[in-house]
Design a protein around this motif. Structure first.
Motif, short mmCIF file in Angstrom:
data_model
loop_
_atom_site.label_atom_id
_atom_site.label_comp_id
_atom_site.label_asym_id
_atom_site.label_seq_id
_atom_site.Cartn_x
_atom_site.Cartn_y
_atom_site.Cartn_z
N ARG A 245 0.79 -1.24 -0.11
CA ARG A 245 0.00 -0.07 -0.13
C ARG A 245 0.81 1.30 0.04
N SER A 246 1.94 1.26 0.65
CA SER A 246 2.86 2.32 0.64
C SER A 246 3.74 2.42 -0.52
N PHE A 247 4.15 1.57 -1.27
CA PHE A 247 4.76 1.40 -2.43
C PHE A 247 3.95 0.50 -3.31
N PRO A 248 3.01 0.99 -4.16
CA PRO A 248 2.44 0.30 -4.99
C PRO A 248 3.25 -0.43 -6.20
N ASP A 249 4.17 0.51 -6.55
CA ASP A 249 5.09 -0.07 -7.73
C ASP A 249 6.38 -0.57 -7.29
N ASN A 250 6.38 -1.39 -6.38
CA ASN A 250 7.46 -2.07 -5.84
C ASN A 250 7.57 -3.31 -6.68
N ASP A 251 9.01 -3.84 -6.54
CA ASP A 251 9.32 -4.87 -7.45
C ASP A 251 8.83 -6.42 -6.90
N GLY A 252 8.11 -6.29 -5.76
CA GLY A 252 7.53 -7.45 -5.18
C GLY A 252 8.71 -8.63 -4.37
N SER A 253 10.12 -7.78 -4.40
CA SER A 253 10.63 -8.80 -3.48
C SER A 253 10.59 -8.82 -2.18
N PHE A 254 10.16 -7.45 -1.54
CA PHE A 254 9.90 -7.52 -0.25
C PHE A 254 8.53 -8.65 0.21
N SER A 255 7.63 -8.39 -0.49
CA SER A 255 6.44 -9.10 -0.38
C SER A 255 6.85 -10.52 -0.31
N LEU A 256 7.63 -10.99 -1.23
CA LEU A 256 7.94 -12.52 -1.55
C LEU A 256 8.98 -12.86 -0.19
N LYS A 257 9.65 -12.19 0.36
CA LYS A 257 10.22 -12.42 1.50
C LYS A 257 9.55 -12.57 2.67
N CYS A 258 8.32 -11.56 2.96
CA CYS A 258 7.46 -11.69 3.96
C CYS A 258 6.89 -13.38 3.69
N ALA A 259 6.28 -13.46 2.49
CA ALA A 259 5.56 -14.67 2.26
C ALA A 259 6.15 -16.06 2.46
N LYS A 260 7.58 -15.91 2.07
CA LYS A 260 8.44 -17.10 2.22
C LYS A 260 8.57 -17.51 3.61
N LYS A 261 8.79 -16.49 4.37
CA LYS A 261 9.29 -16.61 5.86
C LYS A 261 7.83 -17.16 6.57
N ALA A 262 6.61 -16.63 6.19
CA ALA A 262 5.34 -16.88 6.62
C ALA A 262 5.22 -18.51 6.28
N ILE A 263 5.23 -18.91 5.18
CA ILE A 263 5.01 -20.11 4.72
C ILE A 263 6.05 -21.05 5.40
N GLN A 264 7.14 -20.85 5.64
CA GLN A 264 7.98 -21.61 6.44
C GLN A 264 7.72 -21.96 7.82
N ILE A 265 6.91 -20.93 8.30
CA ILE A 265 6.52 -21.02 9.90
C ILE A 265 5.01 -22.13 9.62
N HIS A 266 4.28 -21.33 8.67
CA HIS A 266 2.86 -22.12 8.49
C HIS A 266 2.63 -22.56 7.17
N PRO A 267 3.05 -23.58 6.56
CA PRO A 267 3.06 -24.11 5.28
C PRO A 267 1.55 -23.64 4.53
N TYR A 268 0.49 -23.97 5.53
CA TYR A 268 -0.86 -23.70 4.79
C TYR A 268 -1.38 -22.48 5.14
#
Length: 353
Positions: A245-268
């Motif tokens: 929301r703060s940076f709508p034109d970002n390249d997606g790398s930060f979101s993927l880092k957050c998602a990857k870590k979250a999925i590592q903790i809770h795969p589902y």
């Protein structure tokens, strides 16, 4: 020459400014990651603060928020000292604390001040901008504490914060578009606490939405009591959404880092799986735009685009396979209201004894 120097200074200051803004998100990620890897003491409150502070770019008044939470904790302790439930199991102390937090958040309570009796107003559900489309901060605990109006995101978050401040655990649980509380006590086992309506619903209410597939329950996508680290994983998704929301034109790398870590903790964790798939979709669409085409087949001639396309299709297939189903927003609101209109049908009768 002076004009060129000014342009260079402008761009330098622009990138430095954005780097400084991104630093708040990097710091918030590090806070959550440190708690997940036991490098920092766990605190759901600090996790929530870190996410909201990143969105506000460091302009977050933690002193004021802590004072409000201290007031609510003090109010809970007053209730504990002045009433007692007819409950005598070994976890009596814990259950009394749950009841006090529930009362403070959901019930109008008489308060004696000198010779006057005032009626404390509970927190209420805010039907305005339920999903934070207009303003993301409408989902925040800070907004809830300021206005005493919240939603299925901020209200269970505040409940969990207060529970931990009172020295007891509280489990978040997920349903389509929804967060609620699950408790496990000796007399009943597991039961649900629904803060948006102040009711203790049976599981049948959740499945009555029609959007909770049996596979989703079996895989822990919905109706699972999240442990503390899984709750922090949920905050990682909140952090990525705030960043987008703060940076709508970002390249997606930060979101993927957050998602990857979250999925590592809770795969589902569906929120994280969806974040990952949608970020890959956004990256694919960006490649289409760069190639100035709306034809998918043309874009797929690019090996990187083909890799992204195959990956996101695999991710969406997996999300569907584990039982996740999305609920239309208008149906969600009807489903939420049904808990009050059909209270007798869905309320847990065991808690009325």
């Amino acid at each position: 020459m002076k004009k060129n120097i000014l342009i260079i200074l402008f761009f330098n200051s622009f990138f430095l400014f954005n780097a400084q803004e991104n630093k708040f998100y990097s710091d918030a990620y590090q806070t959550l990651d440190n708690m997940l890897t036991d490098k920092q003491q766990y605190s759901f409150k600090e996790g929530v603060y870190s996410v909201e502070n990143a969105y506000y770019q460091g302009k977050y008044d933690t002193i004021q928020l802590n004072n409000k939470i201290k007031f609510l904790k003090h109010f809970c302790n007053l209730l504990l000292n002045n009433r007692k439930l007819s409950y005598s199991e070994k976890d009596e102390t814990k259950v009394n604390k749950y009841a006090a937090i529930y009362t403070v958040l959901c019930q109008a309570t008489p308060v004696i001040v000198g010779q006057d009796t005032l009626r404390y107003k509970p927190f209420t559900y805010d039907f305005e901008d339920v999903f934070g489309h207009k303003e993301l901060s409408n989902l925040f605990v800070s907004k809830l504490l300021e206005t005493q109006k919240g939603n299925c995101n901020s209200m269970p978050y505040l409940y969990k914060i207060l529970a931990e401040e009172m020295g007891v655990d509280a489990n978040l649980a997920l349903a389509p578009n929804h967060v609620y509380i699950k408790h496990n006590i000796k007399s009943l086992g597991w039961y649900n606490t629904e803060l948006t309506s102040g009711i203790f619903p049976i599981d049948a209410w959740l499945s009555a939405s029609g959007y909770i597939h049996l596979d989703a329950i079996k895989n822990g996508v919905f109706m699972k009591a999240l442990n503390n680290k899984e709750s922090l994983a949920l905050l990682l998704v909140d952090l990525a959404n705030a960043y987008n929301r703060s940076f709508p034109d970002n390249d997606g790398s930060f979101s993927l880092k957050c998602a990857k870590k979250a999925i590592q903790i809770h795969p589902y964790l569906a929120n994280a799986l969806i974040l990952q798939a949608e970020t890959h979709t956004k990256q694919f669409k960006k490649l289409m735009k760069e190639q100035n085409t709306k034809d998918i087949h043309t874009t797929l001639s690019n090996p990187k685009a083909k890799e992204l396309f195959d990956l996101m299709n695999k991710e969406y297939t997996h999300i569907h396979k584990i039982g996740y189903r999305s609920m239309p927003e208008e149906m969600y609101l009807d489903w939420l209201v049904s808990l009050k209109t059909e209270r007798a049908k869905y309320e847990d009768k065991r808690l009325q004894k």
